[in-house]
Design a protein around this motif. Sequence first.
Motif, PDB file in Angstrom:
ATOM      1  N   PHE A 185       0.837  -1.209   0.000  1.00 26.89           N
ATOM      2  CA  PHE A 185       0.000   0.000   0.000  1.00 26.89           C
ATOM      3  C   PHE A 185       0.868   1.254   0.000  1.00 26.89           C
ATOM      4  CE2 PHE A 185      -3.476  -2.836   1.218  1.00 26.89           C
ATOM      5  CZ  PHE A 185      -4.532  -2.263   0.517  1.00 26.89           C
ATOM      6  N   PHE A 190      -5.977   3.642  -6.028  1.00 28.08           N
ATOM      7  CA  PHE A 190      -6.148   3.070  -4.697  1.00 28.08           C
ATOM      8  C   PHE A 190      -7.414   2.222  -4.627  1.00 28.08           C
ATOM      9  CE2 PHE A 190      -7.241   2.988  -0.199  1.00 28.08           C
ATOM     10  CZ  PHE A 190      -6.011   2.681   0.371  1.00 28.08           C
ATOM     11  N   ASP A 191      -8.471   2.668  -5.296  1.00 30.28           N
ATOM     12  CA  ASP A 191      -9.724   1.912  -5.306  1.00 30.28           C
ATOM     13  C   ASP A 191      -9.535   0.558  -5.998  1.00 30.28           C
ATOM     14  OD1 ASP A 191     -12.665   1.676  -4.945  1.00 30.28           O
ATOM     15  OD2 ASP A 191     -12.662   1.697  -7.122  1.00 30.28           O
ATOM     16  N   SER A 222      -7.122  -1.678  -3.607  1.00 30.51           N
ATOM     17  CA  SER A 222      -7.721  -2.154  -2.354  1.00 30.51           C
ATOM     18  C   SER A 222      -8.849  -3.138  -2.621  1.00 30.51           C
ATOM     19  CB  SER A 222      -8.224  -0.975  -1.507  1.00 30.51           C
ATOM     20  OG  SER A 222      -9.156  -0.194  -2.227  1.00 30.51           O
ATOM     21  N   ARG A 223      -9.627  -2.913  -3.687  1.00 31.83           N
ATOM     22  CA  ARG A 223     -10.673  -3.875  -4.061  1.00 31.83           C
ATOM     23  C   ARG A 223     -10.050  -5.220  -4.428  1.00 31.83           C
ATOM     24  NH1 ARG A 223     -12.498  -2.034  -9.228  1.00 31.83           N
ATOM     25  NH2 ARG A 223     -11.078  -3.587 -10.105  1.00 31.83           N
ATOM     26  N   VAL A 227      -7.207  -6.504  -3.350  1.00 33.87           N
ATOM     27  CA  VAL A 227      -6.735  -7.191  -2.137  1.00 33.87           C
ATOM     28  C   VAL A 227      -7.873  -8.010  -1.527  1.00 33.87           C
ATOM     29  CG1 VAL A 227      -5.897  -6.879   0.229  1.00 33.87           C
ATOM     30  CG2 VAL A 227      -4.926  -5.511  -1.632  1.00 33.87           C
TER      31      VAL A 227
END
Length: 323
Positions: free
Chosen positions: A115, A130-131, A134-135, A137
Amino acid sequence: MRDLTQLQELFIKAISEKNFGEEPKNLYEPFHYILNLGGKRLRPVLALLACESFGTKAEEAMDAAMGIELLHNFSLIHDDIMDNAPLRRGRQTVHEKWNLSVGILSGDAMLGASFRYISMVDDRIFRKVFDVFSRTVLEICEGQQWDMDFELRMDVTEAEYIRMIQYKTSVLLGASLEIGALIGGADEVGAEQSYQFGLNLGTSFQIKDDLLDAFGDPEKVGKQVGGDILSNKKTILLIHALRHATGEDRDELLAWLKEDHLPAEKVKAVMEIYQRVGSVRYAEERMESYYRKALNALDECSQHGANITELKNFAEYLYHRDH
């Protein structure tokens, strides 16, 4: 524009020069150990390739590529723990070389570092990148859980299987390409179609893995074929056969699923059932279908400013591989 091999060399050089931390020693030694086990580095390199495809130097996507590679290796450490695997690429897994607690914590540290590197992207695209990251992950974790759940079930549907392989493997290919495309300057459609290219190509790749495990050449595959059959893994071949086998074929298949003592005979018999009931042909058709979807998405990328030559070469290589 550089090709896949050139970008591979660029990334390997960059990651070999990185020092991700030194103290505490038992946290960072395993961290560097798994990164040094090698591998093709396809996911980060695809991010670099997508970036260059949209006209921006790959170096601009290097931090994001590092984040992608760290995420991938985090998942490998934890997968090895859950599978109780003794070896990774011919060498001891992290939890075997150190211990379970070290494996869990070093994997967690790797996720945190991933991250950190992803957050280094330009502020203008940070929210989108980032969206996506993180989705992905969360989806990887969901895919791994479904894979474990399927070990206890005999009623897994093809739709569930496809979702599992996509979440466990394909979404990270898609995310790598979308993130690289965003850094490269792709518009919304170009970025989304880059993701769809990776998602569908990865799905085709996983179906081919099912076929190679059962019907591949052991010398080329590098392992004895039939491992999935021996473990009753819910592959597209088994799911199709359970749904379509009738009469003696169905009775024989169900009997072999309970058999643990005749490995060579089991593999041979189940392979023959797969051939008779059309499971092999069906799997090949589904593999082809997802490959065509990937190429269609790539054509869309081309219409939105991407030079797709090297990405198409990669897709053809992956589709035609025999190991």
